[in-house]
Write a protein that holds these residues in place. Structure first.
Motif, PDB file in Angstrom:
ATOM      1  N   PRO A 112      47.829  41.632  44.257  1.00  0.00           N
ATOM      2  CA  PRO A 112      46.879  41.478  43.145  1.00  0.00           C
ATOM      3  C   PRO A 112      46.090  40.170  43.163  1.00  0.00           C
ATOM      4  CG  PRO A 112      48.944  42.376  42.348  1.00  0.00           C
ATOM      5  CD  PRO A 112      49.185  41.931  43.759  1.00  0.00           C
ATOM      6  N   HIS A 113      46.493  39.214  44.004  1.00  0.00           N
ATOM      7  CA  HIS A 113      45.778  37.941  44.087  1.00  0.00           C
ATOM      8  C   HIS A 113      44.518  38.008  44.951  1.00  0.00           C
ATOM      9  CE1 HIS A 113      49.631  36.020  42.722  1.00  0.00           C
ATOM     10  NE2 HIS A 113      48.797  35.145  42.198  1.00  0.00           N
ATOM     11  N   VAL A 114      44.286  39.100  45.700  1.00  0.00           N
ATOM     12  CA  VAL A 114      43.267  39.024  46.756  1.00  0.00           C
ATOM     13  C   VAL A 114      41.852  38.830  46.215  1.00  0.00           C
ATOM     14  CG1 VAL A 114      44.647  40.283  48.453  1.00  0.00           C
ATOM     15  CG2 VAL A 114      43.061  41.544  46.973  1.00  0.00           C
ATOM     16  N   GLY A 115      41.532  39.388  45.050  1.00  0.00           N
ATOM     17  CA  GLY A 115      40.205  39.146  44.492  1.00  0.00           C
ATOM     18  C   GLY A 115      39.999  37.687  44.152  1.00  0.00           C
ATOM     19  N   GLN A 116      41.024  37.082  43.579  1.00  0.00           N
ATOM     20  CA  GLN A 116      40.956  35.672  43.206  1.00  0.00           C
ATOM     21  C   GLN A 116      40.839  34.781  44.431  1.00  0.00           C
ATOM     22  OE1 GLN A 116      44.194  34.334  40.669  1.00  0.00           O
ATOM     23  NE2 GLN A 116      44.098  32.286  41.544  1.00  0.00           N
ATOM     24  N   PRO A 176      45.178  46.837  40.163  1.00  0.00           N
ATOM     25  CA  PRO A 176      43.854  46.208  40.264  1.00  0.00           C
ATOM     26  C   PRO A 176      43.962  44.878  41.008  1.00  0.00           C
ATOM     27  CG  PRO A 176      44.241  47.004  38.033  1.00  0.00           C
ATOM     28  CD  PRO A 176      45.538  47.127  38.760  1.00  0.00           C
ATOM     29  N   ARG A 177      42.875  44.505  41.700  1.00  0.00           N
ATOM     30  CA  ARG A 177      42.915  43.286  42.514  1.00  0.00           C
ATOM     31  C   ARG A 177      41.682  42.411  42.324  1.00  0.00           C
ATOM     32  NH1 ARG A 177      43.107  45.770  48.171  1.00  0.00           N
ATOM     33  NH2 ARG A 177      41.908  47.349  47.068  1.00  0.00           N
ATOM     34  N   HIS A 178      40.817  42.742  41.371  1.00  0.00           N
ATOM     35  CA  HIS A 178      39.579  41.987  41.220  1.00  0.00           C
ATOM     36  C   HIS A 178      39.856  40.562  40.725  1.00  0.00           C
ATOM     37  CE1 HIS A 178      40.330  43.818  37.215  1.00  0.00           C
ATOM     38  NE2 HIS A 178      39.810  42.692  36.737  1.00  0.00           N
ATOM     39  N   ASP A 179      38.906  39.673  41.002  1.00  0.00           N
ATOM     40  CA  ASP A 179      39.009  38.302  40.520  1.00  0.00           C
ATOM     41  C   ASP A 179      39.029  38.317  38.997  1.00  0.00           C
ATOM     42  OD1 ASP A 179      39.041  35.554  40.395  1.00  0.00           O
ATOM     43  OD2 ASP A 179      36.872  35.338  40.663  1.00  0.00           O
ATOM     44  N   GLY A 180      40.076  37.774  38.419  1.00  0.00           N
ATOM     45  CA  GLY A 180      40.260  37.813  36.978  1.00  0.00           C
ATOM     46  C   GLY A 180      41.445  38.654  36.556  1.00  0.00           C
ATOM     47  N   TYR A 181      41.891  39.562  37.435  1.00  0.00           N
ATOM     48  CA  TYR A 181      42.975  40.469  37.055  1.00  0.00           C
ATOM     49  C   TYR A 181      44.284  39.747  36.766  1.00  0.00           C
ATOM     50  CZ  TYR A 181      46.860  43.694  37.403  1.00  0.00           C
ATOM     51  OH  TYR A 181      48.026  44.378  37.144  1.00  0.00           O
ATOM     52  N   MET A 182      44.586  38.688  37.501  1.00  0.00           N
ATOM     53  CA  MET A 182      45.888  38.044  37.336  1.00  0.00           C
ATOM     54  C   MET A 182      46.118  37.551  35.907  1.00  0.00           C
ATOM     55  SD  MET A 182      47.441  38.588  40.072  1.00  0.00           S
ATOM     56  CE  MET A 182      48.907  37.700  39.580  1.00  0.00           C
ATOM     57  N   ALA A 183      45.032  37.227  35.194  1.00  0.00           N
ATOM     58  CA  ALA A 183      45.173  36.778  33.803  1.00  0.00           C
ATOM     59  C   ALA A 183      45.511  37.934  32.864  1.00  0.00           C
ATOM     60  CB  ALA A 183      43.885  36.102  33.344  1.00  0.00           C
ATOM     61  N   PHE A 184      45.428  39.165  33.349  1.00  0.00           N
ATOM     62  CA  PHE A 184      45.673  40.348  32.520  1.00  0.00           C
ATOM     63  C   PHE A 184      47.148  40.719  32.469  1.00  0.00           C
ATOM     64  CE2 PHE A 184      46.188  45.045  32.625  1.00  0.00           C
ATOM     65  CZ  PHE A 184      45.628  45.391  31.405  1.00  0.00           C
ATOM     66  N   GLN A 185      47.867  40.539  33.572  1.00  0.00           N
ATOM     67  CA  GLN A 185      49.186  41.148  33.709  1.00  0.00           C
ATOM     68  C   GLN A 185      50.167  40.754  32.608  1.00  0.00           C
ATOM     69  OE1 GLN A 185      50.049  42.594  38.178  1.00  0.00           O
ATOM     70  NE2 GLN A 185      50.842  40.588  37.689  1.00  0.00           N
ATOM     71  N   ASN A 186      50.339  39.479  32.375  1.00  0.00           N
ATOM     72  CA  ASN A 186      51.371  39.069  31.417  1.00  0.00           C
ATOM     73  C   ASN A 186      51.032  39.404  29.965  1.00  0.00           C
ATOM     74  OD1 ASN A 186      52.873  38.239  33.558  1.00  0.00           O
ATOM     75  ND2 ASN A 186      52.993  36.093  32.970  1.00  0.00           N
ATOM     76  N   PRO A 187      49.816  39.103  29.470  1.00  0.00           N
ATOM     77  CA  PRO A 187      49.524  39.501  28.090  1.00  0.00           C
ATOM     78  C   PRO A 187      49.526  41.010  27.892  1.00  0.00           C
ATOM     79  CG  PRO A 187      47.592  38.488  29.120  1.00  0.00           C
ATOM     80  CD  PRO A 187      48.741  38.250  30.029  1.00  0.00           C
ATOM     81  N   ALA A 188      49.086  41.766  28.899  1.00  0.00           N
ATOM     82  CA  ALA A 188      49.125  43.228  28.794  1.00  0.00           C
ATOM     83  C   ALA A 188      50.561  43.719  28.723  1.00  0.00           C
ATOM     84  CB  ALA A 188      48.396  43.858  29.972  1.00  0.00           C
ATOM     85  N   SER A 189      51.409  43.123  29.527  1.00  0.00           N
ATOM     86  CA  SER A 189      52.818  43.503  29.505  1.00  0.00           C
ATOM     87  C   SER A 189      53.458  43.186  28.157  1.00  0.00           C
ATOM     88  CB  SER A 189      53.558  42.775  30.633  1.00  0.00           C
ATOM     89  OG  SER A 189      54.881  43.242  30.754  1.00  0.00           O
TER      90      SER A 189
END
Length: 370
Positions: free
Chosen positions: A63-67, A328-341
């Motif tokens: 998931p980091h690849v976009g970033q 998802p792997r787009h730049d910005g996705y990593m900020a989604f995982q924890n709050p979504a969880s």
């Protein structure tokens, strides 16, 4: 001869094989690699760019690849067919972004099923069986962020409505999302509340230390817990229970790791050569697997010797891995995982599913910056 620095994650599965393979590589080439390790939580959240400025080799997840593409902190790697064409499931392709390959897969993982074979003679095959066992108080789920989201991904994808992983738009069909939350809650309501603070390692530790917990139906597989003598009670790993009548396994959230090379390395050729070495079939089914690694190459997953040594881990979960869902792997996705969880966990507790789905959409939309 070069002296390289590598960063991996702090678990025997993540660290021990890298040390063993590096020793063999040094004996062959004279190039030395020293390895540091970071916690699992840091592994999932720590900025790759910061690591790239201090290390030549970095173990990452897809998931980091976009970033990392946007940050230009890693070197694109050449295609090596014996690696990329023979990985497990989508492991190799998950590291390809905007036409470049940013890592070679070295470790393949997805949510699978863990059982205590002394407490449960056969793995479960249907989600309804999981619900029944949970009602007896014998099931655990890792629900600490980001794992509640990973469970939700499976519930949606296994029912034929995977969450969006290809850009902007509706994150998940509302009706399908609600059904996924309901199926997940049918089990979550019966597990110990401590599960909301537990990651897969914590659940497996609980299972392996004499607990009456017989099954973790959706948990990232850790081969270490199936190795003889690793813990007092051995776990075995199997394909996930299906939510569908036809037994379809598709949709488990792909995990695992890849080996990447820093764009700031002073010895990039040596680093790239090592990355291809550790990801290659001979090392993966040999030194890497023998040192407790959870291999990423199909040559290891289909090797009877390797599978027998791992108590059937590979043959027991390969179908799940081959049909896994790429996040998802787009730049910005990593900020989604924890709050979504965390939002999903709240919904599992309060039952406000529609409000949760609205919030998930807002969180997802916020990850895209024009």
């Amino acid at each position: 001869m070069a002296t390289l620095k590598g960063m991996t994650w702090s678990h025997p599965r993540g660290y021990d094989p890298m040390v063993a393979v590096s020793a063999a590589w040094e004996a062959q080439t004279g190039h030395r690699i020293s390895w540091d390790k970071r916690s699992l939580q840091d592994f999932e959240t720590y900025p790759v760019e910061d690591l790239a400025r201090n290390y030549d080799l970095i173990v990452i997840d897809h998931p980091h690849v976009g970033q990392i593409t946007a940050e230009a902190c890693l070197l694109p790697l050449p295609d090596v067919p014996e690696i990329t064409a023979e990985s497990v499931g989508a492991s190799a392709d998950s590291y390809v972004w905007q036409g470049h390959r940013w890592a070679y897969p070295i470790d393949a993982a997805a949510q699978v099923q863990a059982i205590r074979p002394d407490l449960l003679p056969q793995p479960l095959t249907k989600w309804a069986e999981v619900v029944s066992l949970a009602e007896e108080g014998r099931v655990m789920l890792p629900l600490r962020a980001p794992h509640a989201l990973m469970c939700f991904y499976y519930m949606a994808a296994n029912a034929g409505h995977p969450c969006r992983n290809d850009g902007k738009g509706t994150f998940v069909d509302p009706a399908a999302g609600r059904a996924a939350l309901e199926r997940l809650a049918a089990v979550a309501q019966h597990v110990d509340s401590a599960c909301y603070e537990m990651d897969p390692i914590a659940v497996l530790e609980e299972m392996s230390q004499g607990s009456r917990i017989a099954c973790a139906p959706l948990i990232y597989g850790y081969i270490s817990y199936g190795l003889p003598g690793f813990r007092p009670n051995k776990a075995t790993f199997h394909d996930v229970p299906s939510t569908q009548l036809d037994g379809d396994l598709a949709g488990s959230g792909l995990g695992g790791t890849g080996i990447a090379v820093s764009a700031f390395s002073n010895a990039p050729e040596a680093a790239i050569a090592f990355a291809a070495y550790v990801a290659g079939p001979a090392v993966q089914r040999g030194i890497y697997a023998d040192a407790g690694g959870q291999a990423g190459h199909r040559a290891a997953w289909t090797d009877e010797r390797v599978d027998d040594a791992a108590s059937g881990f590979y043959s027991g979960t390969l179908a799940t891995l081959d049909s896994a869902f790429v996040r998802p792997r787009h730049d910005g996705y990593m900020a989604f995982q924890n709050p979504a969880s965390d939002r999903i966990s709240q919904a599992l507790k309060d039952g406000a599913y529609d409000a949760a789905l609205d919030d998930l959409q807002k969180l997802f939309d916020a990850t895209f910056v024009d």
